[in-house]
Design an enzyme around this catalytic site. Structure first.
Site, PDB file in Angstrom:
ATOM      1  N   ASP A 189       0.882  -1.171   0.000  1.00 34.90           N
ATOM      2  CA  ASP A 189       0.000   0.000   0.000  1.00 34.90           C
ATOM      3  C   ASP A 189       0.916   1.216   0.000  1.00 34.90           C
ATOM      4  OD1 ASP A 189      -1.648   2.153   0.590  1.00 34.90           O
ATOM      5  OD2 ASP A 189      -2.958   0.989   1.907  1.00 34.90           O
ATOM      6  N   LYS A 214      -6.318  10.141  -2.144  1.00 31.84           N
ATOM      7  CA  LYS A 214      -5.404  10.997  -1.396  1.00 31.84           C
ATOM      8  C   LYS A 214      -4.654  11.935  -2.353  1.00 31.84           C
ATOM      9  CE  LYS A 214      -6.930   8.619   2.041  1.00 31.84           C
ATOM     10  NZ  LYS A 214      -6.391   7.381   2.564  1.00 31.84           N
TER      11      LYS A 214
HETATM   12  C1  LIG Z   1      -7.200   6.219   2.757  1.00 32.05           C
HETATM   13  C2  LIG Z   1      -6.353   5.015   2.664  1.00 32.05           C
HETATM   14  C3  LIG Z   1      -6.814   3.865   2.046  1.00 32.05           C
HETATM   15  C4  LIG Z   1      -8.229   3.723   1.550  1.00 32.05           C
HETATM   16  O1  LIG Z   1      -8.589   4.601   0.571  1.00 32.05           O
HETATM   17  P1  LIG Z   1     -10.136   4.983   0.331  1.00 32.05           P
HETATM   18  O2  LIG Z   1     -10.110   5.636  -0.988  1.00 32.05           O
HETATM   19  O3  LIG Z   1     -10.548   5.864   1.460  1.00 32.05           O
HETATM   20  O4  LIG Z   1     -10.921   3.698   0.311  1.00 32.05           O
HETATM   21  C5  LIG Z   1      -5.944   2.799   1.929  1.00 32.05           C
HETATM   22  N1  LIG Z   1      -4.696   2.861   2.414  1.00 32.05           N
HETATM   23  C6  LIG Z   1      -4.209   3.946   3.019  1.00 32.05           C
HETATM   24  C7  LIG Z   1      -2.821   3.949   3.519  1.00 32.05           C
HETATM   25  C8  LIG Z   1      -5.021   5.050   3.173  1.00 32.05           C
HETATM   26  O5  LIG Z   1      -4.550   6.122   3.814  1.00 32.05           O
END
Ligand SMILES: *Cc1c(COP(=O)(O)O)cnc(C)c1O
Length: 398
Positions: A189, A214
């Site tokens: 991730d 993000k």
């Molecule tokens: C926000 C986030 C997610 C999930 O993303 P969404 O678009 O809100 O589903 C996954 N991993 C990390 C590290 C995040 O900060």
């Protein structure tokens, strides 16, 4: 603009330039700089012969449109030469669950970093468990020691570097080497640094996930996710996306592409302001510790320096021991730091967090209340003045 750099991952252009040039096909866009927002399900075939042969550039809205193709080409250029394909998902969580479902089967075992995003844990502990897939957790600082946790049926090792609350920095190349020798895939991730500052596919990761919500979107106005994979994992990922019916809405795809064009300048500013604020906070008597891997004093700094080319604007602080009402007084006093989930937009955020209840491989015991901060694009002088007022309220309530 010629159309020779649609997204060629082997292009010699720098990542900043490719963020601007990739995925652009001026001719197909009839001269316009950007692709249209194509809203579409049905694609019509001109003749019965074309229909039988499935001949045509596009076949069905779920499988791709000129808008999604432009974004995928731009993302491939960003992910680098190891990238064999990028799938688009309607959220970051959807990108994570899709990637896991695409490569796992009943009877498999998954190893997940203990600092992983909490909804990732929930998906593993509940949904994957129901499908006969077992999950266990490991210390993010384990490195090559991950070998001791591998089981004969371990099929995936999932990492997050750094974890988006506590910011421990796993050694991805060391973990990937052991995982690959065992035949397991590595999923990262990579939301915190984005592929601009951390090319995870170059470091042994097989599937690199972005919550595009993000920094790629960058304006707190979309939900979006990406699943980039190398040659080894892409066929399974692509088939999983197809069978699960995962696709993203055309407006969000367009806004993700628009966000991507300015990612380099936004991220550079988030990095610079974030580091300035982190250093300033480190000097404050109210702050015990700053958790930011780009600070020389951070335990993850050596790995960050080796594997990353930059840092984003997200980090955490541990305050001196204080009752919750003092932390709440700080949060209620600041005006420029909004209280809310997510991050990566243009605005600053502050949110308390506590990993104590859900960690299982390690203990979270920071010795004081913890706050996660996102440093937005406001002036750092204004942000400091805002936090000074917040700390005054914090001290008055201790
Ligand atoms: C926000 C986030 C997610 C999930 O993303 P969404 O678009 O809100 O589903 C996954 N991993 C990390 C590290 C995040 O900060």
């Amino acid at each position: 603009m010629n159309s020779s750099d649609h997204g060629d991952p082997a292009s010699p252009l720098s990542p900043q330039t490719r963020l601007v040039t990739s995925g652009r096909d001026t001719k197909a866009q009839k001269g316009f700089v950007n692709p249209p927002v194509v809203r579409g399900s049905t694609v019509l075939y001109p003749t019965a012969e074309d229909l039988h042969a499935h001949r045509g550039e596009y076949s069905y809205g779920r499988h791709g449109t000129p808008t999604t193709r432009a974004l995928q080409q731009a993302l491939m250029a960003l992910e680098g030469p190891q990238c064999a394909g990028v799938g688009l998902a309607p959220s970051g969580v959807s990108a994570i669950s899709t990637a896991l479902l695409a490569v796992l089967k009943a009877g498999d075992h998954v190893l997940v970093c203990d600092n992983a995003y909490r909804p990732t844990r929930l998906f593993c502990d509940q949904m994957l468990k129901r499908y006969g897939i077992e999950t266990s957790y490991f210390d993010p600082l384990i490195g090559a020691g991950i070998a001791a946790h591998l089981k004969p049926n371990t099929a995936v090792v999932m990492v997050e570097a750094p974890g988006s609350q506590s910011f421990e920095m796993p050694d991805i190349p060391a973990i990937a080497e052991v995982a690959h020798a065992h035949g397991a895939l590595v999923i990262d991730d990579n939301t915190w640094a984005t592929p601009l500052y951390h090319r995870s596919l170059d470091q042994g990761v097989d599937i690199s996930i972005q919550a595009g919500t993000k920094y790629i979107g960058g304006h707190s106005d979309i939900m979006f996710g990406t699943i980039a994979a190398n040659k080894r994992a892409w066929p399974q990922v692509a088939e999983g996306i197809r069978q699960l019916g995962v696709c993203a809405g055309p407006d969000d795809v367009f806004l993700a592409l628009r966000g991507l064009r300015t990612l380099a300048v936004r991220l550079a500013q988030h990095q610079q302001s974030g580091l300035e604020m982190a250093r300033w906070l480190g000097e404050r008597p109210e702050v015990q510790r700053v958790l930011h891997p780009a600070l020389e004093s951070d335990p993850g700094h050596a790995i960050w320096k080796r594997d990353f080319t930059g840092a984003s604007g997200l980090f955490s602080i541990v305050l001196q021991p204080a009752p919750q009402k003092a932390v709440d007084a700080l949060l209620d006093t600041v005006k420029l730091f909004g209280m809310g989930y997510s991050w990566g937009g243009f605005e600053s955020l502050a949110i308390p967090f506590d990993c104590t209840t859900y960690r299982s491989a390690t203990q979270w015991n920071p010795g004081g209340p913890a706050l996660r901060l996102h440093i937005g694009l406001e002036s750092t002088d204004d942000l400091k003045a805002d936090l000074e007022r917040g700390f005054a309220a914090f001290n008055a309530a201790r």
